[in-house]
Design a protein around this motif. Structure first.
Motif, PDB file in Angstrom:
ATOM      1  N   ARG A 139       0.850  -1.192   0.000  1.00  0.00           N
ATOM      2  CA  ARG A 139       0.000   0.000   0.000  1.00  0.00           C
ATOM      3  C   ARG A 139       0.881   1.235   0.000  1.00  0.00           C
ATOM      4  O   ARG A 139       2.093   1.155   0.146  1.00  0.00           O
ATOM      5  CB  ARG A 139      -0.993   0.027   1.155  1.00  0.00           C
ATOM      6  CG  ARG A 139      -0.431   0.440   2.530  1.00  0.00           C
ATOM      7  CD  ARG A 139       0.145  -0.714   3.226  1.00  0.00           C
ATOM      8  NE  ARG A 139       0.332  -0.444   4.658  1.00  0.00           N
ATOM      9  CZ  ARG A 139       1.300  -1.019   5.355  1.00  0.00           C
ATOM     10  NH1 ARG A 139       2.155  -1.831   4.783  1.00  0.00           N
ATOM     11  NH2 ARG A 139       1.393  -0.813   6.657  1.00  0.00           N
ATOM     12  N   GLY A 140       0.245   2.421  -0.151  1.00  0.00           N
ATOM     13  CA  GLY A 140       1.018   3.640  -0.328  1.00  0.00           C
ATOM     14  C   GLY A 140       1.191   4.486   0.918  1.00  0.00           C
ATOM     15  O   GLY A 140       2.195   5.175   1.056  1.00  0.00           O
ATOM     16  N   SER A 141       0.210   4.466   1.845  1.00  0.00           N
ATOM     17  CA  SER A 141       0.314   5.279   3.055  1.00  0.00           C
ATOM     18  C   SER A 141      -0.161   4.482   4.262  1.00  0.00           C
ATOM     19  O   SER A 141      -0.951   3.537   4.131  1.00  0.00           O
ATOM     20  CB  SER A 141      -0.505   6.572   2.904  1.00  0.00           C
ATOM     21  OG  SER A 141      -1.848   6.312   2.546  1.00  0.00           O
ATOM     22  N   THR A 142       0.309   4.869   5.425  1.00  0.00           N
ATOM     23  CA  THR A 142       0.113   4.055   6.628  1.00  0.00           C
ATOM     24  C   THR A 142      -1.328   3.999   7.105  1.00  0.00           C
ATOM     25  O   THR A 142      -1.680   3.136   7.912  1.00  0.00           O
ATOM     26  CB  THR A 142       0.982   4.576   7.782  1.00  0.00           C
ATOM     27  OG1 THR A 142       0.645   5.953   8.051  1.00  0.00           O
ATOM     28  CG2 THR A 142       2.460   4.481   7.438  1.00  0.00           C
ATOM     29  N   ASN A 143      -2.181   4.890   6.649  1.00  0.00           N
ATOM     30  CA  ASN A 143      -3.588   4.876   7.062  1.00  0.00           C
ATOM     31  C   ASN A 143      -4.391   3.763   6.384  1.00  0.00           C
ATOM     32  O   ASN A 143      -5.471   3.389   6.848  1.00  0.00           O
ATOM     33  CB  ASN A 143      -4.251   6.213   6.728  1.00  0.00           C
ATOM     34  CG  ASN A 143      -4.241   6.489   5.241  1.00  0.00           C
ATOM     35  OD1 ASN A 143      -3.176   6.681   4.647  1.00  0.00           O
ATOM     36  ND2 ASN A 143      -5.400   6.514   4.618  1.00  0.00           N
ATOM     37  N   GLN A 144      -3.900   3.225   5.294  1.00  0.00           N
ATOM     38  CA  GLN A 144      -4.651   2.226   4.541  1.00  0.00           C
ATOM     39  C   GLN A 144      -4.636   0.882   5.262  1.00  0.00           C
ATOM     40  O   GLN A 144      -3.622   0.479   5.819  1.00  0.00           O
ATOM     41  CB  GLN A 144      -4.083   2.112   3.132  1.00  0.00           C
ATOM     42  CG  GLN A 144      -4.287   3.407   2.343  1.00  0.00           C
ATOM     43  CD  GLN A 144      -3.576   3.420   1.005  1.00  0.00           C
ATOM     44  OE1 GLN A 144      -2.451   2.949   0.879  1.00  0.00           O
ATOM     45  NE2 GLN A 144      -4.229   3.965  -0.011  1.00  0.00           N
ATOM     46  N   LYS A 145      -5.777   0.186   5.242  1.00  0.00           N
ATOM     47  CA  LYS A 145      -5.958  -1.033   6.017  1.00  0.00           C
ATOM     48  C   LYS A 145      -6.118  -2.251   5.109  1.00  0.00           C
ATOM     49  O   LYS A 145      -6.573  -2.149   3.974  1.00  0.00           O
ATOM     50  CB  LYS A 145      -7.195  -0.905   6.922  1.00  0.00           C
ATOM     51  CG  LYS A 145      -7.163   0.296   7.856  1.00  0.00           C
ATOM     52  CD  LYS A 145      -8.356   0.302   8.801  1.00  0.00           C
ATOM     53  CE  LYS A 145      -9.702   0.397   8.102  1.00  0.00           C
ATOM     54  NZ  LYS A 145      -9.890   1.647   7.353  1.00  0.00           N
ATOM     55  N   LYS A 146      -5.766  -3.400   5.651  1.00  0.00           N
ATOM     56  CA  LYS A 146      -5.892  -4.677   4.945  1.00  0.00           C
ATOM     57  C   LYS A 146      -7.080  -5.429   5.543  1.00  0.00           C
ATOM     58  O   LYS A 146      -7.050  -5.841   6.699  1.00  0.00           O
ATOM     59  CB  LYS A 146      -4.601  -5.480   5.109  1.00  0.00           C
ATOM     60  CG  LYS A 146      -4.592  -6.841   4.450  1.00  0.00           C
ATOM     61  CD  LYS A 146      -3.259  -7.545   4.755  1.00  0.00           C
ATOM     62  CE  LYS A 146      -3.191  -8.922   4.127  1.00  0.00           C
ATOM     63  NZ  LYS A 146      -1.918  -9.610   4.478  1.00  0.00           N
ATOM     64  N   ILE A 147      -8.124  -5.606   4.737  1.00  0.00           N
ATOM     65  CA  ILE A 147      -9.378  -6.189   5.215  1.00  0.00           C
ATOM     66  C   ILE A 147      -9.550  -7.602   4.672  1.00  0.00           C
ATOM     67  O   ILE A 147      -9.444  -7.832   3.459  1.00  0.00           O
ATOM     68  CB  ILE A 147     -10.584  -5.341   4.784  1.00  0.00           C
ATOM     69  CG1 ILE A 147     -10.380  -3.861   5.157  1.00  0.00           C
ATOM     70  CG2 ILE A 147     -11.858  -5.899   5.382  1.00  0.00           C
ATOM     71  CD1 ILE A 147     -10.272  -3.591   6.614  1.00  0.00           C
ATOM     72  N   ASP A 148      -9.821  -8.547   5.564  1.00  0.00           N
ATOM     73  CA  ASP A 148     -10.215  -9.896   5.154  1.00  0.00           C
ATOM     74  C   ASP A 148     -11.703  -9.827   4.830  1.00  0.00           C
ATOM     75  O   ASP A 148     -12.550  -9.833   5.722  1.00  0.00           O
ATOM     76  CB  ASP A 148      -9.934 -10.891   6.283  1.00  0.00           C
ATOM     77  CG  ASP A 148     -10.198 -12.340   5.870  1.00  0.00           C
ATOM     78  OD1 ASP A 148     -11.120 -12.568   5.050  1.00  0.00           O
ATOM     79  OD2 ASP A 148      -9.513 -13.236   6.374  1.00  0.00           O
ATOM     80  N   VAL A 149     -12.015  -9.758   3.550  1.00  0.00           N
ATOM     81  CA  VAL A 149     -13.394  -9.503   3.135  1.00  0.00           C
ATOM     82  C   VAL A 149     -14.320 -10.653   3.514  1.00  0.00           C
ATOM     83  O   VAL A 149     -15.403 -10.437   4.077  1.00  0.00           O
ATOM     84  CB  VAL A 149     -13.458  -9.225   1.617  1.00  0.00           C
ATOM     85  CG1 VAL A 149     -14.917  -9.025   1.185  1.00  0.00           C
ATOM     86  CG2 VAL A 149     -12.641  -7.994   1.264  1.00  0.00           C
ATOM     87  N   GLN A 150     -13.919 -11.894   3.220  1.00  0.00           N
ATOM     88  CA  GLN A 150     -14.811 -13.023   3.487  1.00  0.00           C
ATOM     89  C   GLN A 150     -15.058 -13.204   4.984  1.00  0.00           C
ATOM     90  O   GLN A 150     -16.181 -13.496   5.403  1.00  0.00           O
ATOM     91  CB  GLN A 150     -14.233 -14.303   2.871  1.00  0.00           C
ATOM     92  CG  GLN A 150     -14.098 -14.242   1.351  1.00  0.00           C
ATOM     93  CD  GLN A 150     -15.379 -13.743   0.683  1.00  0.00           C
ATOM     94  OE1 GLN A 150     -16.460 -14.304   0.891  1.00  0.00           O
ATOM     95  NE2 GLN A 150     -15.259 -12.682  -0.123  1.00  0.00           N
ATOM     96  N   ALA A 151     -14.035 -13.029   5.790  1.00  0.00           N
ATOM     97  CA  ALA A 151     -14.211 -13.127   7.243  1.00  0.00           C
ATOM     98  C   ALA A 151     -15.106 -12.003   7.754  1.00  0.00           C
ATOM     99  O   ALA A 151     -15.918 -12.201   8.667  1.00  0.00           O
ATOM    100  CB  ALA A 151     -12.855 -13.087   7.940  1.00  0.00           C
ATOM    101  N   SER A 152     -14.974 -10.818   7.159  1.00  0.00           N
ATOM    102  CA  SER A 152     -15.796  -9.675   7.570  1.00  0.00           C
ATOM    103  C   SER A 152     -17.262  -9.917   7.241  1.00  0.00           C
ATOM    104  O   SER A 152     -18.149  -9.613   8.048  1.00  0.00           O
ATOM    105  CB  SER A 152     -15.305  -8.401   6.874  1.00  0.00           C
ATOM    106  OG  SER A 152     -13.975  -8.086   7.249  1.00  0.00           O
ATOM    107  N   LEU A 153     -17.538 -10.454   6.050  1.00  0.00           N
ATOM    108  CA  LEU A 153     -18.926 -10.721   5.661  1.00  0.00           C
ATOM    109  C   LEU A 153     -19.544 -11.792   6.560  1.00  0.00           C
ATOM    110  O   LEU A 153     -20.713 -11.695   6.948  1.00  0.00           O
ATOM    111  CB  LEU A 153     -18.979 -11.171   4.200  1.00  0.00           C
ATOM    112  CG  LEU A 153     -18.523 -10.154   3.151  1.00  0.00           C
ATOM    113  CD1 LEU A 153     -18.657 -10.746   1.759  1.00  0.00           C
ATOM    114  CD2 LEU A 153     -19.301  -8.856   3.264  1.00  0.00           C
ATOM    115  N   LYS A 154     -18.745 -12.800   6.890  1.00  0.00           N
ATOM    116  CA  LYS A 154     -19.245 -13.882   7.736  1.00  0.00           C
ATOM    117  C   LYS A 154     -19.511 -13.410   9.156  1.00  0.00           C
ATOM    118  O   LYS A 154     -20.508 -13.784   9.787  1.00  0.00           O
ATOM    119  CB  LYS A 154     -18.239 -15.038   7.743  1.00  0.00           C
ATOM    120  CG  LYS A 154     -18.688 -16.255   8.525  1.00  0.00           C
ATOM    121  CD  LYS A 154     -17.663 -17.377   8.427  1.00  0.00           C
ATOM    122  CE  LYS A 154     -18.108 -18.598   9.194  1.00  0.00           C
ATOM    123  NZ  LYS A 154     -17.107 -19.715   9.100  1.00  0.00           N
TER     124      LYS A 154
END
Length: 236
Positions: A139-154
């Motif tokens: 990613r380009g800047s420290t504010n950006q987050k890495k989201i586990d999409v499938q775990a989040s939906l579940k």
């Protein structure tokens, strides 16, 4: 290799309304920039993904989650998941996942729901030039987050993962060391011999250089591409 783990196929879609200062792909703000995305483009990307050493697809922009782009990308994402279920799909967006994507789009648009069901990882948040670090991972800047999409939906709430390099900039408490450069006039003659005054014996107001130094923590990174036939420990 810069847009997710392993060797990947990356597609940059045009059209973005965020207009982040310092954007590396400003040309793609224009919705009419680039080549037309159609069925032949999908077939071409599918073919590029075929080799076993390709770990997956990364979708960037522009802004992939502009509503018109979501509808255009949906056939691609569905086909990739159908043909290559073990390859991961990463998506980069300037929208906030919790507020804008899951909190709004997912509830309002059926195609957003279908699209998210095919995405494994989403890197969210606008690029912030003041938080840019050139050696950040994926990613380009420290504010950006890495989201586990499938775990989040579940789970029904945001599941955030670490990029693995956060120790470089999070909770840093730098140690301060003092460095003394001795000048010729700071030497004393004792019984005809030249003696250098030890740093520890000098007054602190004589210190001419203060250099902040960070403790270096040893790290080991193992990066393996999905789908490689060689599964032994040397497969890096």
């Amino acid at each position: 290799i810069a847009n997710g783990p392993g060797v990947r196929v990356s597609i940059f879609v045009s059209g973005c309304n965020h207009h982040c200062k310092g954007c590396f792909n400003e040309e793609a703000w224009d919705f009419n920039y680039g080549k037309k995305f159609d069925e032949s483009t999908i077939d071409y990307i599918i073919d590029l993904l075929k080799p076993s050493y390709i770990a997956g697809l990364s979708i960037l922009g522009g802004e992939p989650l502009e509503l018109s782009n979501q509808q255009g990308l949906l056939p691609l994402v569905k086909k990739v998941k159908e043909l290559y279920p073990d390859k991961t799909i990463w998506c980069y967006t300037g929208y906030d996942f919790e507020r804008d994507v899951y909190g709004k789009m997912y509830k309002e648009y059926s195609y957003t729901k279908e699209l998210l069901e095919g995405i494994d990882i989403m890197v969210d948040g606008e690029f912030v030039e003041e938080k840019k670090l050139v050696d950040l991972k994926f990613r380009g800047s420290t504010n950006q987050k890495k989201i586990d999409v499938q775990a989040s939906l579940k789970q029904g709430s945001v599941v955030q993962l670490k990029f693995g390099d956060e120790s470089r900039y999070e909770d840093k408490k730098p140690k301060v060391i003092f460095i003394k450069d001795l000048k010729e006039n700071e030497k004393e003659e004792v019984a005809g011999e030249e003696v250098i005054i030890p740093v520890a014996e000098q007054e602190t107001d004589n210190i001419i250089s203060i250099v902040p130094a960070f403790e270096i923590m040893p790290t080991e990174e193992r990066i393996a591409a999905e789908g490689l036939e060689n599964k032994d420990d040397n497969n890096l």
